[in-house]
Design a protein around this motif. Structure first.
Motif, mmCIF file in Angstrom:
data_model
loop_
_atom_site.group_PDB
_atom_site.id
_atom_site.type_symbol
_atom_site.label_atom_id
_atom_site.label_comp_id
_atom_site.label_asym_id
_atom_site.label_seq_id
_atom_site.Cartn_x
_atom_site.Cartn_y
_atom_site.Cartn_z
ATOM 1 N N GLN A 37 -9.849 -10.542 0.708
ATOM 2 C CA GLN A 37 -8.697 -10.808 -0.151
ATOM 3 C C GLN A 37 -9.090 -10.564 -1.602
ATOM 4 O OE1 GLN A 37 -7.004 -14.801 -0.081
ATOM 5 N NE2 GLN A 37 -4.999 -14.001 -0.643
ATOM 6 N N GLN A 41 -3.838 -10.183 -4.226
ATOM 7 C CA GLN A 41 -3.336 -9.447 -3.068
ATOM 8 C C GLN A 41 -3.377 -10.306 -1.810
ATOM 9 O OE1 GLN A 41 -5.321 -5.657 -2.618
ATOM 10 N NE2 GLN A 41 -5.190 -5.191 -4.794
ATOM 11 N N GLN B 2 0.964 -0.969 1.063
ATOM 12 C CA GLN B 2 1.088 -2.202 1.817
ATOM 13 C C GLN B 2 2.182 -2.055 2.855
ATOM 14 O OE1 GLN B 2 -1.851 -4.743 0.254
ATOM 15 N NE2 GLN B 2 -0.239 -5.422 1.611
ATOM 16 N N GLN B 9 6.766 -11.075 -7.158
ATOM 17 C CA GLN B 9 5.317 -11.234 -7.093
ATOM 18 C C GLN B 9 4.905 -12.577 -7.705
ATOM 19 O OE1 GLN B 9 3.205 -8.031 -8.971
ATOM 20 N NE2 GLN B 9 1.198 -8.757 -8.331
ATOM 21 N N THR B 100 2.008 -8.766 0.285
ATOM 22 C CA THR B 100 1.385 -8.711 -1.028
ATOM 23 C C THR B 100 1.314 -10.083 -1.697
ATOM 24 O OG1 THR B 100 3.560 -8.045 -1.835
ATOM 25 C CG2 THR B 100 1.933 -6.302 -1.489
#
Lengths: 116, 108
Positions: A37, A41, B2, B9, B100
């Protein structure tokens, strides 16, 4: 029930050095996973073991990363030589059986690697 | 690239507000899981949804799996400071692929 144990929690190394991480899964769990990781992300699967055999290592950079699970219990993940982009948290997870759809993974707290 | 994209986010809200986090993909999943991860810890499973259109509630959290099993949403009602963390969706194909991530901060 004890959780997934990982060590060390933190490691700082210079680039081109080597490092090893250890994982002890939940007792009786047949499947063990290593995830990488990177900061900001989601985890990315590196390798999956079923007992002591490798099920999936397609995302493992095999020129520098290696992993083993002797006797189908503990596992070690090694990086040699390390690069700057290997800085990340390495998460170990285990599950009771082979991955099938809605299986439940239990994660350890992770090992944070910083490569300078 | 991804497989699973999450939005937003980052999200910073006041305590008591409602919020929704989205998880989208072009792939069809056999199931989808949501995890919450706190600093210095590994992800912890919140819920698994299996059937297209399925809705699951966990106290103030509502999870929905899209009809086509390509997307999912997480709705939190009356957010609390304890909800702060990184929320990750994960879709099951031949293995488990993580999104993500959405970093949620709930301000008192």
């Amino acid at each position: 029930e004890a959780g997934v144990a990982q060590s060390p929690r933190y490691k700082i190394i210079e680039k081109r050095q080597s490092v090893a991480f250890w994982c002890n899964p939940i007792s009786g769990h047949a499947t063990l996973y290593w995830y990488q990781q990177i900061l900001g992300q989601g985890p990315k699967l590196l390798i999956q073991f079923q007992n002591n055999g490798v099920v999936d290592d397609s995302q493992l950079p095999k020129d520098r990363f290696s992993a083993e699970r002797l006797k189908g219990v503990d596992s070690t993940l090694k990086i040699q030589p390390a690069k700057l982009e290997d800085s990340a948290v390495y998460l170990c997870a285990s599950s009771p059986r082979d991955f099938v759809g809605a299986n439940v993974l239990t994660f350890g707290a992770g090992s944070r690697l910083t490569v300078l | 690239t991804q497989l699973l994209e999450q939005s937003p986010q980052f999200l910073s809200i006041q305590e008591g507000e409602n919020l929704t986090v989205y998880c989208n993909s072009s792939s069809v999943f056999s199931s989808l899981q949501w995890y919450r991860q706190e600093p210095g810890e590994g992800p912890v499973l919140l819920v698994t949804v299996v059937t297209g259109g399925e809705v699951k509630k966990l106290k103030r959290l509502t999870f929905q799996f899209g009809d086509a099993r390509k997307d999912s949403s997480l709705h939190i009602t009356a957010a609390q400071t304890g909800d702060t963390g990184l929320y990750l969706c994960a879709g099951a194909l031949d293995n488990l692929f993580f999104g993500t991530g959405t970093r949620l901060t709930v301000i008192p």
